[in-house]
Write a protein that holds these residues in place. Structure first.
Motif, PDB file in Angstrom:
ATOM      1  N   ARG A  15      -7.123  -1.848  -3.595  1.00  0.00           N
ATOM      2  CA  ARG A  15      -6.109  -1.064  -3.781  1.00  0.00           C
ATOM      3  C   ARG A  15      -4.649  -1.993  -4.157  1.00  0.00           C
ATOM      4  O   ARG A  15      -3.832  -1.242  -4.629  1.00  0.00           O
TER       5      ARG A  15
ATOM      6  N   GLU B  14      -4.073 -11.387   1.416  1.00  0.00           N
ATOM      7  CA  GLU B  14      -4.220 -10.308   1.834  1.00  0.00           C
ATOM      8  C   GLU B  14      -4.124  -9.181   0.823  1.00  0.00           C
ATOM      9  O   GLU B  14      -4.901  -8.083   0.594  1.00  0.00           O
TER      10      GLU B  14
ATOM     11  N   LEU C  46       0.732  -1.303  -0.216  1.00  0.00           N
ATOM     12  CA  LEU C  46      -0.025   0.133  -0.177  1.00  0.00           C
ATOM     13  C   LEU C  46       0.839   1.285   0.044  1.00  0.00           C
ATOM     14  O   LEU C  46       0.404   2.232  -0.681  1.00  0.00           O
TER      15      LEU C  46
ATOM     16  N   ARG D  32      -4.926  -5.527  -5.465  1.00  0.00           N
ATOM     17  CA  ARG D  32      -5.030  -6.782  -6.047  1.00  0.00           C
ATOM     18  C   ARG D  32      -4.581  -6.777  -7.335  1.00  0.00           C
ATOM     19  O   ARG D  32      -4.183  -7.962  -8.197  1.00  0.00           O
TER      20      ARG D  32
ATOM     21  N   THR E  96      -7.310  -9.587  -2.046  1.00  0.00           N
ATOM     22  CA  THR E  96      -8.470  -9.407  -1.697  1.00  0.00           C
ATOM     23  C   THR E  96      -8.622  -7.854  -1.140  1.00  0.00           C
ATOM     24  O   THR E  96      -9.740  -7.411  -1.035  1.00  0.00           O
ATOM     25  N   ASN E  97      -7.597  -7.023  -1.259  1.00  0.00           N
ATOM     26  CA  ASN E  97      -7.493  -5.655  -1.230  1.00  0.00           C
ATOM     27  C   ASN E  97      -7.744  -4.982  -2.628  1.00  0.00           C
ATOM     28  O   ASN E  97      -6.864  -5.061  -3.515  1.00  0.00           O
TER      29      ASN E  97
END
Length: 104
Positions: A91, A85, A61, A93, A88-89
């Motif tokens: 921002r 993790e 991130l 994926r 599934t995000n």
């Protein structure tokens, strides 16, 4: 899961400009991480090395890498958990992930 947490490896995190392309290296074998960083530099990328699984998604991130090199056997959180993790995000994926591992 690996339980020993290695020391951080010097990388480019303090020297990244907004126009730089970054590779996130998630690897607890510090010698291999250094070799991957060298290869990353040879290809014109900056590299950020994370040596423990629980720090990988936050680093993705923060540094918005072009790609992630992900080990499976990591301390604190294994590579499969990290992959879940990241993927599934919304921002993170979209980031390509190359999984690498060796069984000892």
């Amino acid at each position: 899961m690996v339980t020993e947490i290695p020391e951080d490896v010097p990388d480019d995190r303090g020297n990244i400009d907004p126009t730089d392309k970054v590779i996130l290296i998630v690897e607890d074998d510090t010698n291999f991480a250094k070799a991957l960083l060298k290869y990353t530099h040879q290809r014109g990328y900056k590299g950020v090395i994370i040596v423990r699984g629980d720090m990988a998604a936050p680093a993705a991130l923060q540094y918005r890498p072009s790609a992630i090199l992900l080990d499976i056997q990591l301390p604190v959180k294994d590579g499969w958990q990290v992959m879940d993790e990241i993927k599934t995000n919304p921002r993170t994926r979209h980031i390509p992930v190359h999984i690498m591992s060796s069984w000892k």
